[in-house]
Scaffold this active site. Structure first.
Site, PDB file in Angstrom:
ATOM      1  N   CYS A 113       0.684  -1.109   0.172  1.00 26.73           N
ATOM      2  CA  CYS A 113      -0.094   0.073  -0.089  1.00 26.73           C
ATOM      3  C   CYS A 113       0.751   1.209   0.192  1.00 26.73           C
ATOM      4  O   CYS A 113       0.448   2.447  -0.263  1.00 26.73           O
ATOM      5  CB  CYS A 113      -0.945  -0.083   1.368  1.00 26.73           C
ATOM      6  SG  CYS A 113      -2.162  -1.471   0.845  1.00 26.73           S
ATOM      7  N   HIS A 250      -3.243   7.406   1.647  1.00 23.29           N
ATOM      8  CA  HIS A 250      -3.688   5.826   1.484  1.00 23.29           C
ATOM      9  C   HIS A 250      -4.913   5.728   1.957  1.00 23.29           C
ATOM     10  O   HIS A 250      -5.454   5.809   3.141  1.00 23.29           O
ATOM     11  CB  HIS A 250      -2.639   4.899   1.937  1.00 23.29           C
ATOM     12  CG  HIS A 250      -3.149   3.516   1.769  1.00 23.29           C
ATOM     13  ND1 HIS A 250      -3.684   2.856   0.590  1.00 23.29           N
ATOM     14  CD2 HIS A 250      -3.207   2.353   2.643  1.00 23.29           C
ATOM     15  CE1 HIS A 250      -4.005   2.094   0.552  1.00 23.29           C
ATOM     16  NE2 HIS A 250      -3.815   1.328   1.833  1.00 23.29           N
ATOM     17  N   ASN A 280     -10.054  -0.194  -0.255  1.00 27.53           N
ATOM     18  CA  ASN A 280      -8.505  -0.180  -0.238  1.00 27.53           C
ATOM     19  C   ASN A 280      -8.198  -0.639  -1.624  1.00 27.53           C
ATOM     20  O   ASN A 280      -8.090  -2.019  -1.724  1.00 27.53           O
ATOM     21  CB  ASN A 280      -7.990  -0.841   1.067  1.00 27.53           C
ATOM     22  CG  ASN A 280      -6.483  -0.999   1.003  1.00 27.53           C
ATOM     23  OD1 ASN A 280      -5.914  -0.619   0.055  1.00 27.53           O
ATOM     24  ND2 ASN A 280      -5.948  -1.363   2.145  1.00 27.53           N
TER      25      ASN A 280
END
Length: 323
Positions: A113, A250, A280
């Site tokens: 990520c 993020h 996500n």
């Protein structure tokens, strides 16, 4: 001094949308449970046969069009992904071919990520060092392919997508008033492998494997590490929280995003949030959010934008840029 300036952005989301209600029909969960804990309402899922490179190419084409550039104007492609088409070659080379680019270099960066921030650090160093003039930076993921759809603790959290920035080396004075990437800051700590990983790989199980996560542990570290990365970016540029116009973190969890915004004393409308609609998307989450904000006119020339991320490894990092 050369600065990496953003000259175009693009994004792509698969057409299939999966809502929380649809997931609740398959695993023991509910729309209310997912929303309260994560802020996620839906996610996009790649179609059968739709690969990470397909998503990346679509996002890259948008970025090139936004900048009025051709593929062969690009010297470097950096693709941040943890879900490549194949073990090798790099997905970036598939993108290079798909764009019709026959020059320069293309390779992948893998930091889960945090991948887009890591990729930005790499591309920025190439441009500032004079090894490339124009770089295409992509974050692209098909996390749906590595999810255990019976694990309600993880399958509700992730989605697929791709975002891209086109960067070009431009002249600057070497101070924080310059347009472009001001600084990047990347870190890792391999002691936390077991908190977030995929239980497969060519040299271990010879399988793709599935994502495994200790959610509470990841959440706890994310708040601490992302805060540290923010401090590093501000300190390196002699800035204070009041100098930040936009936070593009993020997109993993709305509570983490809001905690970062509160730490910077930023109004809620200065946080770029897409986790509710995208979930996500790992390395794709920051460029997807950036492209959305760029296209709807939220970003203005001269705005200071802070990027912040944490991912498996653990990896984490930040970047500061002036739009």
């Amino acid at each position: 001094m050369l600065r990496s300036q953003v000259i175009g952005s693009g994004s792509y989301l698969p057409s299939r949308i999966v809502t929380n209600a649809e997931l609740a029909e398959k695993v023991e969960t509910s729309d209310e449970w997912i929303r309260q804990r994560t802020g996620i309402e839906q996610r996009h899922i790649a179609a059968e046969g739709e690969q990470t490179s397909d998503l990346a190419i679509a996002a890259a084409q948008q970025a090139l069009a936004a900048a009025g550039c051709e593929a062969n104007d690009v010297d470097l492609i950096v693709c941040a992904t943890s879900t490549p088409d194949e073990t090798f070659p790099a997905t970036a080379t598939r993108v290079q071919y798909g764009l019709g680019m026959t020059r320069g270099a293309a390779f992948d960066v893998q930091a889960v990520c945090s991948g887009f921030v890591y990729g930005l650090a790499v591309a920025d160093n190439f441009l500032r060092g004079g090894q490339a003039k124009t770089a295409l930076l992509i974050g692209a993921e098909t996390f749906s392919r590595i999810l255990d759809w019976n694990d309600r603790g993880t399958c509700v959290l992730f989605g697929d997508g791709a975002g891209a920035l086109l960067l070009r080396a431009g002249e600057g004075e070497g101070n924080s008033s310059d347009r472009g990437v001001l600084s990047t800051h990347i870190y890792s700590d391999g002691r936390h492998h077991d908190a977030l990983y995929v239980d497969g790989g060519p040299s271990s199980t010879m399988t793709t494997g599935h994502l495994r996560m200790q959610g509470r542990e990841v959440f706890r570290h994310a708040v601490v590490r992302m805060s540290e990365a923010i401090d590093a970016a501000l300190s390196a540029n002699g800035m204070s929280p009041g100098d930040i116009d936009w936070l593009v973190p993020h997109q993993a969890n709305r509570r983490i995003i809001e905690a970062m915004g509160k730490r910077l004393n930023l109004p809620a409308d200065r946080l770029v949030i897409t986790v509710d609609r995208h979930a996500n998307t790992s390395a794709a989450s920051i460029p997807l959010a950036m492209d959305e904000a760029a296209r709807d006119g939220r970003f203005s020339e001269g705005d200071v934008i802070l990027l912040d991320a944490m991912g498996g490894g653990f990896t984490w990092g930040s970047a500061l840029l002036r739009w």
